[in-house]
Scaffold this active site. Sequence first.
Site, mmCIF file in Angstrom:
data_model
loop_
_atom_site.group_PDB
_atom_site.id
_atom_site.type_symbol
_atom_site.label_atom_id
_atom_site.label_comp_id
_atom_site.label_asym_id
_atom_site.label_seq_id
_atom_site.Cartn_x
_atom_site.Cartn_y
_atom_site.Cartn_z
ATOM 1 N N LYS B 80 0.753 -1.228 0.057
ATOM 2 C CA LYS B 80 -0.095 -0.011 -0.135
ATOM 3 C C LYS B 80 1.007 1.362 0.019
ATOM 4 O O LYS B 80 1.987 1.196 0.677
ATOM 5 C CB LYS B 80 -0.921 -0.131 1.277
ATOM 6 C CG LYS B 80 -1.795 0.982 1.375
ATOM 7 C CD LYS B 80 -2.901 0.765 2.779
ATOM 8 C CE LYS B 80 -3.967 1.863 2.676
ATOM 9 N NZ LYS B 80 -4.695 1.654 3.867
ATOM 10 N N SER B 155 -9.741 1.574 3.048
ATOM 11 C CA SER B 155 -8.760 2.463 2.048
ATOM 12 C C SER B 155 -7.817 1.716 1.477
ATOM 13 O O SER B 155 -7.076 1.951 0.627
ATOM 14 C CB SER B 155 -8.271 3.577 2.860
ATOM 15 O OG SER B 155 -7.116 2.989 3.837
ATOM 16 N N SER B 179 -9.686 -0.865 7.160
ATOM 17 C CA SER B 179 -9.141 -0.299 5.934
ATOM 18 C C SER B 179 -8.509 -1.649 5.428
ATOM 19 O O SER B 179 -8.145 -1.735 4.117
ATOM 20 C CB SER B 179 -8.429 0.610 5.871
ATOM 21 O OG SER B 179 -9.073 1.897 5.802
#
Lengths: 100, 502
Positions: B80, B155, B179
Amino acid sequence: MSKTIDLDLVRHIGKLSRIALSEQEVGTFAAQLAGILEYFGKLQELDTEGVEPMAHAVQLHNVLADDVPGESLTPEQALANAPDRDGDFFKVPKVIGDSQ
Amino acid sequence: MTAILDLSAVELRDAISRGELSAVEAARAYLAAIEKTEPQVQAFNEVHADRALGRAAQIDADRAAGKPPGPLAGVPLAVKDNLCMTHGRTTCSSKMLADFRAPYTATAVAKLEDAGAVILGKTNLDEFAMGSSTENSGFRPTRNPWDLSRVPGGSSGGSAAAVAARQCAAALGSDTGGSIRQPAAFCGIVGLKPTYGRVSRFGLVAYGSSLDQIGPLTRDVTDAALLTRAIAGHDERDSTSVPRDVPDYLASVDKPIEGLRVGLPGEFFSDALDAEIGAAIRAAAGAYESAGAKLVDVSLPHSRIDRDADGKLSSYAVACYYIVAMAEASSNLARYDGVHYGHRTAGKVEDIVELFSRSRAEGFGPEVKRRIMLGSYTLSAGYYDAYYNKALKVRRLIQNDFDRAFEACDVILAPASPTPAFRLGEKTSDPLTMYLADIYTISVNLAGLPGLTVPAALGRDGLPIGMQLIGPVFSEETLFRAARMYEQAGGVRRLTPPAMAP
């Protein structure tokens, strides 16, 4: 705790947050922030008398490190992403101006 | 080539360690898959093809030279883009950091590389990890590989979509309020939010520091055990990481738990829950019972979910979470000032305050602005007690509920999200509606607990439905074993979206 948010309050929060807001943003945020704050107000229904606030979920005691210098960034590394620099310094506009 | 993409991380590692497959072949297969599906999925901010091939070649050379292969030897992973790496950029999918090059690498990423993993690139996210759909990315939304008109969740939507689309064997994400677990549910994969303090946060760009944890997104439970073992442990560069031994999760994952007590919190199964998801979780509970587990009713009153008069989902935990997270965000994001790094306005400014305010106005997207502003407000004089301090008290009540529940059960079985993946644009007009997508995951962060999402079923619309297992602090081993029991008891495993099948 239903909270109305007027436009001046949004401008004030923008200043506190150091975010320049357009007049259009002020209007949009006023409505959105009011809705979210009303939702937050739901917590007032709960009796929290005598409850100890909890800032962290996991109890950790003081974490101490030995007082010896370790590795750190070189000035060149620290300045590598600077939008503007002057030698080994971050460069900014005049801080103490005539207007202050 | 297609067979490589079918292998789990553990199987890939085994094949590469035995010399049946080279790390370079594995990296090439995944880079080709990215090239093929990335135009539709758009999971990556940056692909590090040359570096990945170079690292893979090094792993092959080390093996040829007789060096013992690491536990992740040659496994291609995605990271990420709020995890710092000295290679490439670390953008947090924000215009603020569009050109930021980190001077150090996150501990979790460094540990994966030390274990032999090959990092393929950095994945898209909601800007600064603030969002539940990846539509708040400052660059572009990522699509759900199961249905390109739907969101992958957020997210960590880029990481979840990349794993589901077989663009990587597994990925790292971060979880502040769901997330990792919510996008894992939306994409039909496995995702773990470890216990707070289990994984070092060093090099994770801070959002809500008392809530943030890094964790894996994988195709099955065994891979999650492998990655968690690799990234967990104390780190002197994160003083909130806990000095505690890391069990060999992989060694125990296949051992069923004798007499497992599975708790079902009534507050999570109100009529606010999507009927199909409720049925899938109840079916999973039935599977546990058939496997010898005992079902126990437990109660989490302060995490209760209802529908209010106008049909909106309502929960104390959501209010508590967003007050705490926004307050921490307003403080953490004060560092973006247009002076030390990040975007600086090109406009003419009179003084330094205007430089800050204009740079931040141009660099941050609307959701980040909303959260900073609300955080500044709830922390400001006159409102601190009514909002922030009140939320910290409710946070303790939420944790107390879990403590009580875990006296009666070993794990809690819960939904991972109120609905399956929703359509792009469906929730973007009303920020509060988007916040409610986290309603089943946030209380876990507030209480610092580990939470593991695994696929529960495939729904009517062909969309995956996830379920969540929650345990007491540092019970990751129990969660993996319990989740593996479900996989073995007929649960779904290694789902592949039809459009992404080779």
